[in-house]
Design an enzyme around this catalytic site. Structure first.
Site, PDB file in Angstrom:
ATOM      1  N   ASP A  73      -0.096   5.076   0.991  1.00 55.21           N
ATOM      2  CA  ASP A  73      -0.301   6.062   2.059  1.00 55.21           C
ATOM      3  C   ASP A  73      -0.243   5.400   3.430  1.00 55.21           C
ATOM      4  O   ASP A  73      -1.053   4.513   3.725  1.00 55.21           O
ATOM      5  CB  ASP A  73      -1.666   6.749   1.878  1.00 55.21           C
ATOM      6  CG  ASP A  73      -1.759   7.510   0.570  1.00 55.21           C
ATOM      7  OD1 ASP A  73      -0.856   8.298   0.281  1.00 55.21           O
ATOM      8  OD2 ASP A  73      -2.749   7.317  -0.171  1.00 55.21           O
TER       9      ASP A  73
ATOM     10  N   ASP B  14       0.878  -1.160   0.000  1.00 55.18           N
ATOM     11  CA  ASP B  14       0.000   0.000   0.000  1.00 55.18           C
ATOM     12  C   ASP B  14       0.928   1.226   0.000  1.00 55.18           C
ATOM     13  O   ASP B  14       2.124   1.107   0.289  1.00 55.18           O
ATOM     14  CB  ASP B  14      -0.874  -0.044   1.263  1.00 55.18           C
ATOM     15  CG  ASP B  14      -1.681   1.216   1.432  1.00 55.18           C
ATOM     16  OD1 ASP B  14      -2.318   1.662   0.462  1.00 55.18           O
ATOM     17  OD2 ASP B  14      -1.669   1.788   2.552  1.00 55.18           O
TER      18      ASP B  14
END
Ligand code: BG6
Ligand code: MG
Length: 218
Positions: free
Chosen positions: A11, A9
């Site tokens: 953020d 991922d």
């Protein structure tokens, strides 16, 4: 050595942009009279921009015209882009570069699996984009995490089966998506929040090369 797929991922995992999403959503919510704090924010991590605004409006019991809705989305993103405008490699989270280098040295496949439509801009700012064999982001999917679409697409692009993929995630929605995809989920953050992950580490400094080797050879 085996070749597995490692899906990151963005953020809150690679870079600390989660704090800027928080600031931008808080500013927007309060401007329309809806209370917003860290608890609400946790529910938005990993969730697309549109679904995030829908959730905020739901919490405040508010309905908006389509034009107003679109205007607020644009405003939130402009504020967010302002926050990240001066971002540099110094904002890459500790030991992310070590883990990526380790994966490259051991010939593993690496993908990004993010809900953000700003993912490519950020990877370029961080000068990390060349390290990824595949980048799947909010522009490539129709369903947001917790739907597994983004991770399944990343696995497909890497040409690795979901069972041979490992996902690094900081969000509740993202851990659910990884589990739903049949992948190993590694939570980055608070184990009380990321209860559903297969493993949880506070950050990458806690993940040893030996642990990574075990994941690869398992
Ligand atoms: C996720 C973030 O990575 O991307 C969410 O955790 C964000 O907070 C979502 O809403 C969509 O991002 P963007 O950059 O397209 O607004
Ligand atoms: Mg995240």
């Amino acid at each position: 050595m085996n070749r597995k797929g490692f899906i990151f991922d963005l953020d809150g995992v690679i870079v600390d942009t989660a704090k800027y999403h928080y600031l931008a959503w808080k500013k927007l919510s309060e401007s329309i009279g809806i209370y917003f704090d860290e608890f609400q924010n946790e529910q938005l991590k990993g969730v697309s921009r549109i679904n995030s605004l829908e959730k905020i409006l739901g919490w405040g019991n508010k309905e908006l015209s389509r034009d107003k809705f679109m205007e607020l989305l644009a405003r939130k993103n402009n504020d967010y882009l302002d926050y990240i405008s001066n971002m540099t490699r110094s904002e890459i989270l500790p030991d992310v570069v070590r883990i990526i280098s380790f994966l490259k040295d051991t010939d593993q496949s690496i993908a990004l699996g993010s809900s953000s439509r700003n993912a490519r801009i950020i990877l370029k700012k961080l000068k990390l984009i060349k390290d990824f064999d595949a980048v799947v982001d909010g522009n490539n999917v129709s369903e947001s995490k917790p739907n597994p679409e983004v991770f399944l697409l990343a696995a497909e692009e890497l040409n690795v089966t979901p069972q041979d993929c490992v996902v690094f995630e900081d969000s509740i929605a993202g851990v659910k998506a990884a589990n739903e995809a049949g992948m190993m989920s590694i939570g980055i953050g608070d184990e009380k929040v990321l209860k559903e992950a297969d493993y949880v580490f506070t950050d990458f400094t806690k993940i040893s090369n030996q642990f990574m080797t075990e994941l690869i050879t398992k």
